[in-house]
Design an enzyme around this catalytic site. Structure first.
Site, PDB file in Angstrom:
ATOM      1  N   TYR A 159      46.090  39.193  46.926  1.00  0.00           N
ATOM      2  CA  TYR A 159      45.825  39.459  45.501  1.00  0.00           C
ATOM      3  C   TYR A 159      46.889  40.377  44.892  1.00  0.00           C
ATOM      4  CZ  TYR A 159      43.798  41.336  41.249  1.00  0.00           C
ATOM      5  OH  TYR A 159      43.624  41.767  39.949  1.00  0.00           O
ATOM      6  N   LYS A 163      49.759  39.398  42.042  1.00  0.00           N
ATOM      7  CA  LYS A 163      49.869  40.060  40.727  1.00  0.00           C
ATOM      8  C   LYS A 163      51.280  40.630  40.549  1.00  0.00           C
ATOM      9  CE  LYS A 163      46.902  40.399  38.079  1.00  0.00           C
ATOM     10  NZ  LYS A 163      46.450  39.414  37.049  1.00  0.00           N
TER      11      LYS A 163
HETATM   12  N1  LIG Z   1      38.432  43.667  36.915  1.00  0.00           N
HETATM   13  C1  LIG Z   1      39.326  44.597  37.107  1.00  0.00           C
HETATM   14  O1  LIG Z   1      38.998  45.737  37.481  1.00  0.00           O
HETATM   15  C2  LIG Z   1      40.771  44.322  36.836  1.00  0.00           C
HETATM   16  C3  LIG Z   1      41.683  45.381  36.955  1.00  0.00           C
HETATM   17  C4  LIG Z   1      43.030  45.143  36.722  1.00  0.00           C
HETATM   18  C5  LIG Z   1      43.457  43.883  36.352  1.00  0.00           C
HETATM   19  N2  LIG Z   1      42.579  42.858  36.249  1.00  0.00           N
HETATM   20  C6  LIG Z   1      43.099  41.542  35.836  1.00  0.00           C
HETATM   21  O2  LIG Z   1      42.435  41.150  34.654  1.00  0.00           O
HETATM   22  C7  LIG Z   1      42.283  39.751  34.612  1.00  0.00           C
HETATM   23  C8  LIG Z   1      40.851  39.392  34.327  1.00  0.00           C
HETATM   24  O3  LIG Z   1      40.040  39.940  35.340  1.00  0.00           O
HETATM   25  P1  LIG Z   1      38.455  39.893  35.236  1.00  0.00           P
HETATM   26  O4  LIG Z   1      37.943  41.057  35.975  1.00  0.00           O
HETATM   27  O5  LIG Z   1      38.052  39.646  33.839  1.00  0.00           O
HETATM   28  O6  LIG Z   1      38.184  38.604  36.129  1.00  0.00           O
HETATM   29  P2  LIG Z   1      37.189  37.398  35.887  1.00  0.00           P
HETATM   30  O7  LIG Z   1      37.114  36.647  37.156  1.00  0.00           O
HETATM   31  O8  LIG Z   1      35.927  37.865  35.264  1.00  0.00           O
HETATM   32  O9  LIG Z   1      37.960  36.537  34.799  1.00  0.00           O
HETATM   33  C9  LIG Z   1      39.000  35.672  35.130  1.00  0.00           C
HETATM   34  C10 LIG Z   1      38.846  34.432  34.280  1.00  0.00           C
HETATM   35  O10 LIG Z   1      39.925  33.554  34.595  1.00  0.00           O
HETATM   36  C11 LIG Z   1      39.399  32.253  34.723  1.00  0.00           C
HETATM   37  N3  LIG Z   1      40.205  31.465  35.635  1.00  0.00           N
HETATM   38  C12 LIG Z   1      40.304  31.608  36.978  1.00  0.00           C
HETATM   39  N4  LIG Z   1      41.095  30.646  37.469  1.00  0.00           N
HETATM   40  C13 LIG Z   1      41.516  29.909  36.423  1.00  0.00           C
HETATM   41  C14 LIG Z   1      42.348  28.774  36.304  1.00  0.00           C
HETATM   42  N5  LIG Z   1      42.894  28.192  37.374  1.00  0.00           N
HETATM   43  N6  LIG Z   1      42.575  28.282  35.078  1.00  0.00           N
HETATM   44  C15 LIG Z   1      42.000  28.829  33.982  1.00  0.00           C
HETATM   45  N7  LIG Z   1      41.188  29.890  34.037  1.00  0.00           N
HETATM   46  C16 LIG Z   1      40.956  30.413  35.246  1.00  0.00           C
HETATM   47  C17 LIG Z   1      38.001  32.437  35.285  1.00  0.00           C
HETATM   48  O11 LIG Z   1      37.181  31.293  35.042  1.00  0.00           O
HETATM   49  C18 LIG Z   1      37.545  33.679  34.569  1.00  0.00           C
HETATM   50  O12 LIG Z   1      36.871  33.362  33.375  1.00  0.00           O
HETATM   51  C19 LIG Z   1      42.803  39.220  35.933  1.00  0.00           C
HETATM   52  O13 LIG Z   1      44.092  38.692  35.740  1.00  0.00           O
HETATM   53  C20 LIG Z   1      42.853  40.437  36.827  1.00  0.00           C
HETATM   54  O14 LIG Z   1      43.874  40.330  37.780  1.00  0.00           O
HETATM   55  C21 LIG Z   1      41.242  43.053  36.464  1.00  0.00           C
HETATM   56  C1  LIG Z   2      33.610  51.394  50.852  1.00  0.00           C
HETATM   57  C2  LIG Z   2      32.560  50.925  49.873  1.00  0.00           C
HETATM   58  C3  LIG Z   2      31.388  51.861  49.950  1.00  0.00           C
HETATM   59  O1  LIG Z   2      30.593  52.012  48.865  1.00  0.00           O
HETATM   60  C4  LIG Z   2      33.114  50.874  48.486  1.00  0.00           C
HETATM   61  C5  LIG Z   2      33.966  49.631  48.273  1.00  0.00           C
HETATM   62  C6  LIG Z   2      34.416  49.596  46.868  1.00  0.00           C
HETATM   63  C7  LIG Z   2      35.436  48.470  46.618  1.00  0.00           C
HETATM   64  C8  LIG Z   2      34.711  47.148  46.660  1.00  0.00           C
HETATM   65  C9  LIG Z   2      36.149  48.715  45.299  1.00  0.00           C
HETATM   66  C10 LIG Z   2      36.873  50.082  45.313  1.00  0.00           C
HETATM   67  C11 LIG Z   2      38.072  49.938  44.400  1.00  0.00           C
HETATM   68  C12 LIG Z   2      37.923  48.591  43.766  1.00  0.00           C
HETATM   69  C13 LIG Z   2      39.183  47.913  43.195  1.00  0.00           C
HETATM   70  C14 LIG Z   2      39.874  48.760  42.128  1.00  0.00           C
HETATM   71  O2  LIG Z   2      38.935  49.259  41.206  1.00  0.00           O
HETATM   72  C15 LIG Z   2      40.919  48.049  41.394  1.00  0.00           C
HETATM   73  C16 LIG Z   2      41.024  46.716  41.370  1.00  0.00           C
HETATM   74  C17 LIG Z   2      42.162  46.137  40.653  1.00  0.00           C
HETATM   75  C18 LIG Z   2      41.888  44.826  39.985  1.00  0.00           C
HETATM   76  O3  LIG Z   2      43.093  44.195  39.651  1.00  0.00           O
HETATM   77  C19 LIG Z   2      40.979  43.909  40.750  1.00  0.00           C
HETATM   78  C20 LIG Z   2      39.762  44.603  41.296  1.00  0.00           C
HETATM   79  C21 LIG Z   2      40.123  45.831  42.136  1.00  0.00           C
HETATM   80  C22 LIG Z   2      40.926  45.357  43.363  1.00  0.00           C
HETATM   81  C23 LIG Z   2      38.820  46.556  42.579  1.00  0.00           C
HETATM   82  C24 LIG Z   2      38.015  45.693  43.580  1.00  0.00           C
HETATM   83  C25 LIG Z   2      36.855  46.425  44.235  1.00  0.00           C
HETATM   84  C26 LIG Z   2      37.270  47.754  44.871  1.00  0.00           C
HETATM   85  C27 LIG Z   2      38.211  47.482  46.044  1.00  0.00           C
END
Ligand SMILES: NC(=O)c1ccc[n+]([C@@H]2O[C@H](COP(=O)([O-])OP(=O)(O)OC[C@H]3O[C@@H](n4cnc5c(N)ncnc54)[C@H](O)[C@@H]3O)[C@@H](O)[C@H]2O)c1
Ligand SMILES: C[C@@H](CO)CCC[C@@H](C)[C@H]1CC[C@H]2[C@@H]3[C@H](O)C=C4C[C@@H](O)CC[C@]4(C)[C@H]3CC[C@]12C
Length: 369
Positions: A159, A163
């Protein structure tokens, strides 16, 4: 983009517009971008709520499509001025194969870039991640760092690797000529751990706590700080960047911005308790209940079980060596680059963000009854 001749003339496309962050960006655009004429929501899975948006003054077009299919992306993008590319496979639990993660996150992003060039879409905002920087596999802390803080980024997990590759593609594409001869303007936003309404992992922790009789057990020391940012503020940053990219192309093109707000620095578990506590859950233990070596052993066992069971079923618990390493390594940002470059201030205070998230968890509780 800001002149009055273009009032209500702009076409935006949001990939991944039906996901956790995507839905907030879509709703924020409809509220905060007066120049929108059409909003295209492109996602593999369209949410039923999209239909409710179709009654407003902005034309909302839902497109069921796959970013790995270049022709689908190009067709959706034709005539769009701005693309906000959020779609991605967020998987740190081993649910999808490394190949699929690469196809969606890297090839999907390449397809978006090529579609910009082909169709003449000039502005591309990419949702990257803090994981492009770290935490690295060596467990080095990143303490209140900014976009220029030196850090040894080492990516072994599919992952973060995907990214990082995708972000590089987006930044390198800045300045490429798109159809019509104008230069493509790109930039990347790097959220830390996003929280707020719709956050699946928060939902999972809440349900786990309910199953354990209203308790969660501390596994991570309170001293390990984890960067978190409210989804509404991340969405607001996307809207602002998309709005300012034309006027400030020379400054913002090819840049990265961490997403930040005034959420407090805490450990991952203590931070979650800000919301789960008021909903009746308790975090047991002032210190981790299990020694770290035992957690490492359990995480390794989970990884082994996942591998052994894969032919039969998908075993993908929250705890694995990677998630443990991320949760157990300090990674926090302190920066004002977004404020300096495009005037970003968080739209939601910490108090608002907290209240909104608590209300959402409480609603989960009542809908479960
Ligand atoms: N959730 C976090 O903490 C977090 C933190 C940093 C960055 N991000 C980034 O933000 C973005 C959104 O994350 P999120 O948490 O909303 O995830 P999410 O899984 O809720 O949303 C992702 C969306 O992308 C769509 N998708 C997946 N594969 C696809 C494809 N092949 N074609 C079209 N659509 C597709 C999914 O259906 C979904 O609606 C991601 O790019 C993720 O890397 C998330
Ligand atoms: C050891 C467990 C006891 O409670 C806790 C595990 C927690 C993990 C599941 C999460 C801790 C940190 C999270 C990640 C972080 O917040 C940032 C992220 C970046 C984003 O791009 C995708 C999600 C994630 C990797 C997020 C996922 C869940 C954790 C690893």
């Amino acid at each position: 983009m800001a002149n009055s001749a273009q009032a209500q003339k702009l076409v935006y496309l949001v990939t991944g517009g039906c996901g956790f962050l995507g839905e907030h960006v879509v709703r924020m655009l409809l509220q905060q971008e007066p120049r929108l004429r059409e909003l295209r929501i492109f996602d593999l899975h369209l949410g039923p709520w999209v239909d409710e948006l179709k009654t407003g003054p902005v034309q909302v077009t839902a497109i069921q499509g796959d970013v790995t299919q270049a022709h689908e992306v190009a067709a959706a993008m034709d005539g769009a001025h701005v693309v906000i590319h959020i779609a991605g496979l967020v998987d740190v639990f081993g649910r999808a194969s490394p190949k699929t993660i690469h196809e969606v996150n890297v090839q999907g992003t390449q397809n978006v870039i090529e579609a910009c060039v082909q169709t003449g879409t000039q502005f591309l905002v990419y949702t990257s991640s803090m994981e492009v920087v770290g935490p690295n596999i060596k467990g080095h802390p990143f303490y209140r760092g900014n976009e220029d803080t030196p850090y040894e980024a080492v990516h072994k997990h599919p992952y973060p690797r995907s990214k990082a590759l995708a972000e590089r593609l987006v930044l390198e594409a800045n300045g490429r000529k798109v159809r019509g001869g104008l230069p493509l303007v790109t930039c990347a936003l790097r959220p830390t751990g996003i929280y707020g309404e719709g956050h699946q992992i928060m939902r999972d922790f809440y349900h786990q706590g309910l199953r354990l009789g209203g308790r969660l057990f501390r596994a991570i020391p309170t001293s390990v700080e984890h960067g978190r940012v409210y989804v509404g503020n991340v969405a607001w940053m996307h809207v602002l960047v998309a709005r300012e990219l034309e006027q400030r192309a020379a400054l913002m093109g090819g840049q990265v911005y961490f997403c930040y707000d005034r959420s407090p620095y805490k450990s991952y578990e203590d931070f979650n308790m800000e919301f789960l506590g008021p909903c009746g859950l308790r975090l047991v233990g002032a210190r981790p209940l299990l020694p770290y070596w035992l957690l490492v052993l359990l995480a390794t066992l989970n990884a082994l079980l996942q591998w052994l069971l894969r032919p039969l079923l998908l075993y993908a618990p929250l705890l694995n060596p990677y998630t443990l390493a991320v949760a157990n390594t300090t990674f926090t940002v302190s920066t004002n680059k977004a404020q300096r470059h495009f005037g970003y201030e968080p739209l939601f205070s910490w108090e608002d963000s907290r209240t909104r998230t608590i209300r959402w968890v409480q609603a989960l509780e009542s809908s479960a009854q």
